[in-house]
Motif scaffolding. Sequence first.
Motif, PDB file in Angstrom:
ATOM      1  N   CYS A   7       0.826  -1.229   0.000  1.00  0.00           N
ATOM      2  CA  CYS A   7       0.000   0.000   0.000  1.00  0.00           C
ATOM      3  C   CYS A   7       0.850   1.264   0.000  1.00  0.00           C
ATOM      4  O   CYS A   7       0.492   2.272   0.615  1.00  0.00           O
ATOM      5  CB  CYS A   7      -0.932   0.006   1.202  1.00  0.00           C
ATOM      6  N   GLY A   8       2.015   1.213  -0.667  1.00  0.00           N
ATOM      7  CA  GLY A   8       2.850   2.396  -0.771  1.00  0.00           C
ATOM      8  C   GLY A   8       3.652   2.723   0.461  1.00  0.00           C
ATOM      9  O   GLY A   8       4.293   3.758   0.522  1.00  0.00           O
ATOM     10  N   MET A   9       3.624   1.848   1.488  1.00  0.00           N
ATOM     11  CA  MET A   9       4.381   2.113   2.711  1.00  0.00           C
ATOM     12  C   MET A   9       5.871   1.961   2.468  1.00  0.00           C
ATOM     13  O   MET A   9       6.303   1.217   1.591  1.00  0.00           O
ATOM     14  CB  MET A   9       3.948   1.139   3.820  1.00  0.00           C
ATOM     15  N   ASP A  10       6.651   2.633   3.282  1.00  0.00           N
ATOM     16  CA  ASP A  10       8.098   2.519   3.254  1.00  0.00           C
ATOM     17  C   ASP A  10       8.502   1.091   3.638  1.00  0.00           C
ATOM     18  O   ASP A  10       7.838   0.424   4.433  1.00  0.00           O
ATOM     19  CB  ASP A  10       8.690   3.529   4.234  1.00  0.00           C
ATOM     20  N   GLU A  11       9.599   0.610   3.049  1.00  0.00           N
ATOM     21  CA  GLU A  11      10.098  -0.760   3.317  1.00  0.00           C
ATOM     22  C   GLU A  11      10.208  -1.045   4.808  1.00  0.00           C
ATOM     23  O   GLU A  11       9.783  -2.094   5.290  1.00  0.00           O
ATOM     24  CB  GLU A  11      11.469  -0.942   2.653  1.00  0.00           C
ATOM     25  N   ARG A  12      10.747  -0.096   5.563  1.00  0.00           N
ATOM     26  CA  ARG A  12      10.934  -0.340   6.999  1.00  0.00           C
ATOM     27  C   ARG A  12       9.596  -0.439   7.722  1.00  0.00           C
ATOM     28  O   ARG A  12       9.428  -1.257   8.630  1.00  0.00           O
ATOM     29  CB  ARG A  12      11.776   0.761   7.653  1.00  0.00           C
ATOM     30  N   ASP A  13       8.620   0.381   7.314  1.00  0.00           N
ATOM     31  CA  ASP A  13       7.298   0.314   7.934  1.00  0.00           C
ATOM     32  C   ASP A  13       6.626  -1.020   7.641  1.00  0.00           C
ATOM     33  O   ASP A  13       5.977  -1.606   8.513  1.00  0.00           O
ATOM     34  CB  ASP A  13       6.409   1.465   7.439  1.00  0.00           C
ATOM     35  N   VAL A  14       6.791  -1.489   6.396  1.00  0.00           N
ATOM     36  CA  VAL A  14       6.211  -2.785   6.022  1.00  0.00           C
ATOM     37  C   VAL A  14       6.784  -3.889   6.887  1.00  0.00           C
ATOM     38  O   VAL A  14       6.059  -4.723   7.455  1.00  0.00           O
ATOM     39  CB  VAL A  14       6.478  -3.087   4.528  1.00  0.00           C
ATOM     40  N   GLN A  15       8.109  -3.919   7.010  1.00  0.00           N
ATOM     41  CA  GLN A  15       8.758  -4.978   7.787  1.00  0.00           C
ATOM     42  C   GLN A  15       8.387  -4.878   9.269  1.00  0.00           C
ATOM     43  O   GLN A  15       8.163  -5.900   9.926  1.00  0.00           O
ATOM     44  CB  GLN A  15      10.287  -4.901   7.614  1.00  0.00           C
ATOM     45  N   LYS A  16       8.313  -3.685   9.779  1.00  0.00           N
ATOM     46  CA  LYS A  16       7.989  -3.514  11.198  1.00  0.00           C
ATOM     47  C   LYS A  16       6.555  -3.982  11.475  1.00  0.00           C
ATOM     48  O   LYS A  16       6.292  -4.698  12.451  1.00  0.00           O
ATOM     49  CB  LYS A  16       8.161  -2.057  11.623  1.00  0.00           C
ATOM     50  N   ASN A  17       5.624  -3.592  10.608  1.00  0.00           N
ATOM     51  CA  ASN A  17       4.239  -4.026  10.776  1.00  0.00           C
ATOM     52  C   ASN A  17       4.114  -5.541  10.673  1.00  0.00           C
ATOM     53  O   ASN A  17       3.339  -6.163  11.411  1.00  0.00           O
ATOM     54  CB  ASN A  17       3.341  -3.360   9.721  1.00  0.00           C
ATOM     55  N   ASN A 175       3.590 -11.391   2.762  1.00  0.00           N
ATOM     56  CA  ASN A 175       4.961 -11.790   3.113  1.00  0.00           C
ATOM     57  C   ASN A 175       5.960 -10.894   2.385  1.00  0.00           C
ATOM     58  O   ASN A 175       6.239 -11.094   1.206  1.00  0.00           O
ATOM     59  CB  ASN A 175       5.199 -13.252   2.748  1.00  0.00           C
ATOM     60  N   PRO A 176       6.524  -9.906   3.074  1.00  0.00           N
ATOM     61  CA  PRO A 176       7.460  -8.972   2.436  1.00  0.00           C
ATOM     62  C   PRO A 176       8.917  -9.457   2.458  1.00  0.00           C
ATOM     63  O   PRO A 176       9.832  -8.703   2.124  1.00  0.00           O
ATOM     64  CB  PRO A 176       7.304  -7.714   3.285  1.00  0.00           C
ATOM     65  N   THR A 177       9.120 -10.716   2.874  1.00  0.00           N
ATOM     66  CA  THR A 177      10.476 -11.244   2.982  1.00  0.00           C
ATOM     67  C   THR A 177      11.137 -11.340   1.606  1.00  0.00           C
ATOM     68  O   THR A 177      10.498 -11.716   0.622  1.00  0.00           O
ATOM     69  CB  THR A 177      10.456 -12.646   3.626  1.00  0.00           C
ATOM     70  N   HIS A 178      12.428 -11.030   1.546  1.00  0.00           N
ATOM     71  CA  HIS A 178      13.195 -11.130   0.296  1.00  0.00           C
ATOM     72  C   HIS A 178      13.922 -12.471   0.263  1.00  0.00           C
ATOM     73  O   HIS A 178      14.971 -12.634   0.892  1.00  0.00           O
ATOM     74  CB  HIS A 178      14.206  -9.977   0.197  1.00  0.00           C
ATOM     75  N   TYR A 179      13.364 -13.441  -0.464  1.00  0.00           N
ATOM     76  CA  TYR A 179      13.997 -14.761  -0.582  1.00  0.00           C
ATOM     77  C   TYR A 179      14.944 -14.736  -1.777  1.00  0.00           C
ATOM     78  O   TYR A 179      14.583 -15.103  -2.892  1.00  0.00           O
ATOM     79  CB  TYR A 179      12.929 -15.845  -0.741  1.00  0.00           C
ATOM     80  N   ARG A 180      16.160 -14.305  -1.515  1.00  0.00           N
ATOM     81  CA  ARG A 180      17.111 -14.064  -2.600  1.00  0.00           C
ATOM     82  C   ARG A 180      17.883 -15.330  -2.975  1.00  0.00           C
ATOM     83  O   ARG A 180      17.906 -16.309  -2.237  1.00  0.00           O
ATOM     84  CB  ARG A 180      18.113 -12.983  -2.189  1.00  0.00           C
ATOM     85  N   GLU A 181      18.558 -15.259  -4.117  1.00  0.00           N
ATOM     86  CA  GLU A 181      19.524 -16.299  -4.465  1.00  0.00           C
ATOM     87  C   GLU A 181      20.751 -16.110  -3.578  1.00  0.00           C
ATOM     88  O   GLU A 181      21.140 -14.976  -3.276  1.00  0.00           O
ATOM     89  CB  GLU A 181      19.929 -16.190  -5.932  1.00  0.00           C
TER      90      GLU A 181
END
Length: 530
Positions: A7-17, A175-181
Motif C-alpha cells: 500500500c505504498g508504505m516505506d520498506e521499513r514500515d512494512v517490515q515492522k508491521n 509476506n514482504p520477505t526477500h527470498y534471494r539467491e
Amino acid sequence: MASEGVCGMDERDVQKNYWIEHTVDLSVEAMMLDSKAQDLDKEERPEVLSLLPPYDGKSVLELGAGIGRFTGELAQKAGQLLAVDFIDSAIKKNESINGHHKNVKFMCADVTSPDLQIAEGSIDLIFSNWLLMYLSDNEVENLAERMMKWLKDDGYIFFRESCFHQSGDSKRKYNPTHYREPRFYTKVFKECIMSDNTRNAFELSLVGCKCIGAYVRNKKNQNQICWMWQKIKSQNDRGFQQFLDKVEYNHKCISRYEHVYGQGFVSTGGLETTKQIVALLGLKAGQKVLDVGCGVGGGDFYMAEKFDVEVVGVDLSINMISLAIEHAIGHNYTVEFECADCTRKTYPENTFDVIYSRDAMLHIKDKPTLFRSFYKWLKPGGKLLITDYCKRAGSISVEFAEYIKRGGYFLHDIKEYGLMLENAGFDVVIAEDQNDLFIKTLEEELNSLETNKINFIDDLGEVGFSSLLFWGLFSFCYYFFDVVVLFSSIHYWVHCFQEEYNETIKRWKAKQIRGASKEQLWGLFFAEKK
C-alpha cells in the motif's frame, strides 16, 4: 532510499508491521514462523552455534536478536554482548529472559538507522540469524559496509538467511520477505572493501558457506544458508580460491562443463560414468557420504535420490557451491553443501560411511595429509572412492609440464597415488588405470559437441543465441537509422560465442592427444578402512 512496500508504505514500515503482527505471543513458533519450531530449534540452534569462530571473552554484536533464542547461548561465552532488535516487545522479552547475564546490553533499534551507533573497530563477532532477508537490496549493501567498519581487524561476520522460498509453515496475510539467491549475499559481502586512517585496505574473506543441516535432514530443504566472513587486509589475498572462481571455475567455464557433461556435472563422463563408479560402492539407505570437491552437485543428487543416502558436499569454489545449492532447490534431496577448504576441515573420527571425490584431488598439493584425514573420518568398514587425473611414470613433454604448471595442478602416476593411500592407513587399496574409458568418453563428448554446436552456443553466457536474436530485433527497431551499428553488434556477439565454442573443441582435442599418448591418465582409486 528504501523501496515502496505494501500500500505504498516505506520498506521499513512494512517490515515492522509484519513483525509486530507475528510477535503478538512472543513464542519460538512466532520467531521461526513454523509450527514445528520447538523440535527444529533443538537441532538447528546447536548446529548454528557450532559454526561460529571462538568468541570466548570477546565482544559480540547480535543483530535481529528477537526474544533471545541465541542471546543466552552467546552470553555464556562472550565478554560483552549487545543484543539489538527493532521490535520493542521482542527485545523486552529477551531482556526478561536473559537480563541476568551481566555481560549483556539490550537495545531497541533498527539496523538500517543511523541512530544505531557502534564504535568503529570495536566488535570481534557480528551475529545475525534471519535478518538480511527483511532488508531491501540497498539496505543490505549499506549494512554490510557498516558491519565491516564495526569489526576489529580479523573479526568475523556470521549470518544465516532463507533463500529462494520460505521454509516455515505459519500462515501469513502478506509476506514482504526477500527470498534471494545465495549469490546475492556472496557478491555483496565479497565486494565490500574499506580503508582505515592508516590507508590500509580491508576486505571480507569467505571462511565458510553452507546449508543448515537440520533443515536438510528434517525438511529436505537446502534453502537455509549461512555465511561466515573474516575481515582481513586486502594484501592477504585469498589466492587459490580466487583463482578457482575467477579462472578455473568462473561461471562461463562451469556453463561450458555442464553443457558437455550435463547439468550438475563438471567431471569426465557426467552422469554415465557416475553411475558406473558409484555402483562400486554398494551404497545402502541411511549411509552418510562426504563428497570432496563436489562441484555443482550432480553426483550428490544422484546418490541421494537413487540410494537414499545422506550426502555432505564440500568445495572450495564459491561459484560451484552457489550453483549446487541452486540446483538442489525444489528437489527432495538429503544433501547439504558447504564452501570450505577440505585441507582445513575437521570432522569427528568415524563420521562417514563413504568418502567420494571426482577429479578434484589434482588441486591438492599435500595429498598424504588429506588422505590420513580421510582415513580418520571414515567409519570402520568405510570406503573411499576417488577418480583423478594422473600422469605417466617417468618423463613427460614440455607442453604437458607447462599445462600442469599453468593450471596449478599436482599430478602423480597411478602407482604413486595408490602408495599414498596405503601409507595413509587404508587396508585394501585398488589403483586402476581407466584411460581406455577416459579416451572413449572424450571421443563421445567431442562428437556430441560437434553435432550440437548450435545448442552449445545457445547455452553460453547470460545472453545466449536465442537472446541475441531477440536483442537483435529490439536493436533493429531502436537503431533503424543506423544498420551498421546493429550488424556490428550482432557480429561481435556471434564472434564471442564462436570463439568460446572453438576453445572448447581445442581443449577436448588436446586432452584426446594427451590421453592417446598416455601422458595424461585417468585413475580410479578404491580403498577400505577395516
